[in-house]
Design a protein around this motif. Structure first.
Motif, PDB file in Angstrom:
ATOM      1  N   ASP A 257       0.902  -1.257  -0.015  1.00 54.91           N
ATOM      2  CA  ASP A 257       0.028  -0.217  -0.327  1.00 54.91           C
ATOM      3  C   ASP A 257       1.267   1.147   0.208  1.00 54.91           C
ATOM      4  N   GLU A 258       1.831   1.097   0.630  1.00 54.87           N
ATOM      5  CA  GLU A 258       2.854   2.178   0.742  1.00 54.87           C
ATOM      6  C   GLU A 258       3.051   2.472  -0.472  1.00 54.87           C
ATOM      7  N   ALA A 259       4.093   1.253  -1.219  1.00 53.39           N
ATOM      8  CA  ALA A 259       3.929   1.829  -2.353  1.00 53.39           C
ATOM      9  C   ALA A 259       3.463   2.370  -3.307  1.00 53.39           C
ATOM     10  N   LEU A 260       2.056   1.951  -3.401  1.00 45.29           N
ATOM     11  CA  LEU A 260       1.084   2.061  -3.887  1.00 45.29           C
ATOM     12  C   LEU A 260       0.959   3.969  -4.184  1.00 45.29           C
ATOM     13  N   LEU A 261       0.881   4.123  -3.095  1.00 51.10           N
ATOM     14  CA  LEU A 261       0.569   4.978  -2.894  1.00 51.10           C
ATOM     15  C   LEU A 261       2.380   6.928  -2.775  1.00 51.10           C
ATOM     16  N   GLU A 262       2.604   5.870  -2.539  1.00 48.05           N
ATOM     17  CA  GLU A 262       4.153   6.668  -3.156  1.00 48.05           C
ATOM     18  C   GLU A 262       4.672   6.697  -4.598  1.00 48.05           C
ATOM     19  N   GLU A 263       3.709   5.902  -5.860  1.00 38.85           N
ATOM     20  CA  GLU A 263       3.710   5.634  -6.882  1.00 38.85           C
ATOM     21  C   GLU A 263       2.297   6.442  -7.843  1.00 38.85           C
ATOM     22  N   LEU A 264       0.895   6.851  -6.539  1.00 38.12           N
ATOM     23  CA  LEU A 264       0.318   7.526  -6.915  1.00 38.12           C
ATOM     24  C   LEU A 264       0.389   9.183  -6.645  1.00 38.12           C
ATOM     25  N   TYR A 265       1.449   9.389  -5.929  1.00 41.80           N
ATOM     26  CA  TYR A 265       1.897  10.546  -5.052  1.00 41.80           C
ATOM     27  C   TYR A 265       2.992  10.901  -6.778  1.00 41.80           C
ATOM     28  N   ASN A 266       4.001  10.478  -6.763  1.00 39.26           N
ATOM     29  CA  ASN A 266       4.841  10.826  -7.511  1.00 39.26           C
ATOM     30  C   ASN A 266       3.660  10.636  -9.323  1.00 39.26           C
ATOM     31  N   LEU A 267       2.825  10.155  -9.879  1.00 34.39           N
ATOM     32  CA  LEU A 267       2.688  10.337 -11.291  1.00 34.39           C
ATOM     33  C   LEU A 267       1.791  11.867 -11.024  1.00 34.39           C
ATOM     34  N   ALA A 268       0.916  11.810  -9.923  1.00 34.16           N
ATOM     35  CA  ALA A 268      -0.191  13.140  -9.493  1.00 34.16           C
ATOM     36  C   ALA A 268       1.418  14.699  -9.672  1.00 34.16           C
ATOM     37  N   LYS A 269       2.214  13.991  -9.080  1.00 38.38           N
ATOM     38  CA  LYS A 269       3.322  15.181  -8.771  1.00 38.38           C
ATOM     39  C   LYS A 269       3.131  15.669 -10.827  1.00 38.38           C
ATOM     40  N   ARG A 270       3.633  14.594 -11.354  1.00 33.09           N
ATOM     41  CA  ARG A 270       4.078  14.342 -12.773  1.00 33.09           C
ATOM     42  C   ARG A 270       3.310  15.518 -13.779  1.00 33.09           C
ATOM     43  N   LEU A 271       1.717  14.618 -13.535  1.00 31.76           N
ATOM     44  CA  LEU A 271       0.135  14.962 -14.131  1.00 31.76           C
ATOM     45  C   LEU A 271       0.242  16.551 -14.031  1.00 31.76           C
ATOM     46  N   ASP A 272       1.020  17.671 -12.233  1.00 31.28           N
ATOM     47  CA  ASP A 272       0.578  18.478 -12.160  1.00 31.28           C
ATOM     48  C   ASP A 272       1.748  19.012 -12.827  1.00 31.28           C
ATOM     49  N   ASP A 273       2.620  18.948 -12.978  1.00 31.59           N
ATOM     50  CA  ASP A 273       3.717  19.283 -13.862  1.00 31.59           C
ATOM     51  C   ASP A 273       2.754  19.431 -15.486  1.00 31.59           C
ATOM     52  N   ARG A 274       2.936  18.240 -15.304  1.00 27.77           N
ATOM     53  CA  ARG A 274       2.560  18.383 -17.194  1.00 27.77           C
ATOM     54  C   ARG A 274       0.837  19.707 -17.355  1.00 27.77           C
TER      55      ARG A 274
ATOM     56  N   GLN B 177       3.160  22.308   0.661  1.00 22.40           N
ATOM     57  CA  GLN B 177       2.254  21.468   1.861  1.00 22.40           C
ATOM     58  C   GLN B 177       2.782  19.889   1.144  1.00 22.40           C
ATOM     59  N   LEU B 178       2.691  20.603  -0.688  1.00 21.87           N
ATOM     60  CA  LEU B 178       3.712  19.297  -1.453  1.00 21.87           C
ATOM     61  C   LEU B 178       5.248  18.556  -0.565  1.00 21.87           C
ATOM     62  N   ARG B 179       6.238  20.038  -0.619  1.00 26.19           N
ATOM     63  CA  ARG B 179       7.768  19.415   0.317  1.00 26.19           C
ATOM     64  C   ARG B 179       7.420  19.073   1.396  1.00 26.19           C
ATOM     65  N   GLU B 180       6.853  19.018   2.802  1.00 26.00           N
ATOM     66  CA  GLU B 180       6.459  18.801   3.711  1.00 26.00           C
ATOM     67  C   GLU B 180       6.237  17.240   3.981  1.00 26.00           C
ATOM     68  N   LEU B 181       5.151  17.411   2.520  1.00 25.09           N
ATOM     69  CA  LEU B 181       5.140  15.243   2.503  1.00 25.09           C
ATOM     70  C   LEU B 181       6.276  14.944   2.024  1.00 25.09           C
ATOM     71  N   GLU B 182       6.993  15.470   0.628  1.00 23.63           N
ATOM     72  CA  GLU B 182       8.183  15.135   0.147  1.00 23.63           C
ATOM     73  C   GLU B 182       8.964  14.802   1.481  1.00 23.63           C
ATOM     74  N   GLN B 183       9.550  15.717   2.800  1.00 20.60           N
ATOM     75  CA  GLN B 183       9.908  15.815   3.749  1.00 20.60           C
ATOM     76  C   GLN B 183       9.733  14.781   4.108  1.00 20.60           C
ATOM     77  N   LEU B 184       8.454  14.026   4.324  1.00 22.30           N
ATOM     78  CA  LEU B 184       8.232  13.111   5.606  1.00 22.30           C
ATOM     79  C   LEU B 184       8.073  11.816   4.890  1.00 22.30           C
ATOM     80  N   MET B 185       7.866  12.017   3.169  1.00 24.20           N
ATOM     81  CA  MET B 185       8.572  10.585   2.412  1.00 24.20           C
ATOM     82  C   MET B 185       9.603  10.365   2.375  1.00 24.20           C
ATOM     83  N   ALA B 186      10.881  10.802   2.584  1.00 23.23           N
ATOM     84  CA  ALA B 186      12.025  10.709   2.502  1.00 23.23           C
ATOM     85  C   ALA B 186      12.423  11.000   3.999  1.00 23.23           C
ATOM     86  N   GLU B 187      12.239  11.024   5.198  1.00 26.02           N
ATOM     87  CA  GLU B 187      12.767  10.390   6.417  1.00 26.02           C
ATOM     88  C   GLU B 187      12.069   8.951   6.831  1.00 26.02           C
ATOM     89  N   LYS B 188      10.580   8.510   5.748  1.00 27.97           N
ATOM     90  CA  LYS B 188      10.700   7.197   6.533  1.00 27.97           C
ATOM     91  C   LYS B 188      11.257   6.732   5.435  1.00 27.97           C
TER      92      LYS B 188
END
Length: 98
Positions: free
Chosen positions: A35-52, A82-93
């Motif tokens: 589930d964590e891997a799926l959430l991280e993949e979905l987060y990265n996809l959403a971030k790429r779609l936002d950039d696009r 908020q995205l930076r805080e989420l990325e920081q939490l993911m990096a810490e994890k």
């Protein structure tokens, strides 16, 4: 004989059933590594779609001066914080798991 079955059911079967479902409830309440891997993949996809979306809106706006972006706030600092805080939490994890 019926009294023995009733006592056995009351003191053995009933607690066993209750404890069994409590254990199931506690294990299902946690998030799995899949589930964590799926959430991280979905987060990265959403971030790429936002950039696009930002890129598409910028390109359309450069071609058409009357274009109004669909989003209310383009590249909002509040959203980015908020995205930076989420990325920081993911990096810490990730650092803690390694």
């Amino acid at each position: 004989m019926e009294e023995v079955l009733f006592i056995a059911a009351l003191f053995i079967a009933l607690p066993w059933i209750v404890l069994h479902y409590i254990t199931k409830w506690k294990t299902s309440a946690t998030i799995t590594t899949d589930d964590e891997a799926l959430l991280e993949e979905l987060y990265n996809l959403a971030k790429r779609l936002d950039d696009r979306m930002d890129t598409v809106e910028r390109l359309v706006a450069s071609d058409n001066p009357d274009f109004k972006p669909a989003r209310l706030v383009h590249d909002s600092e509040v959203d980015n914080q908020q995205l930076r805080e989420l990325e920081q939490l993911m990096a810490e994890k990730k650092g803690a798991s390694q």
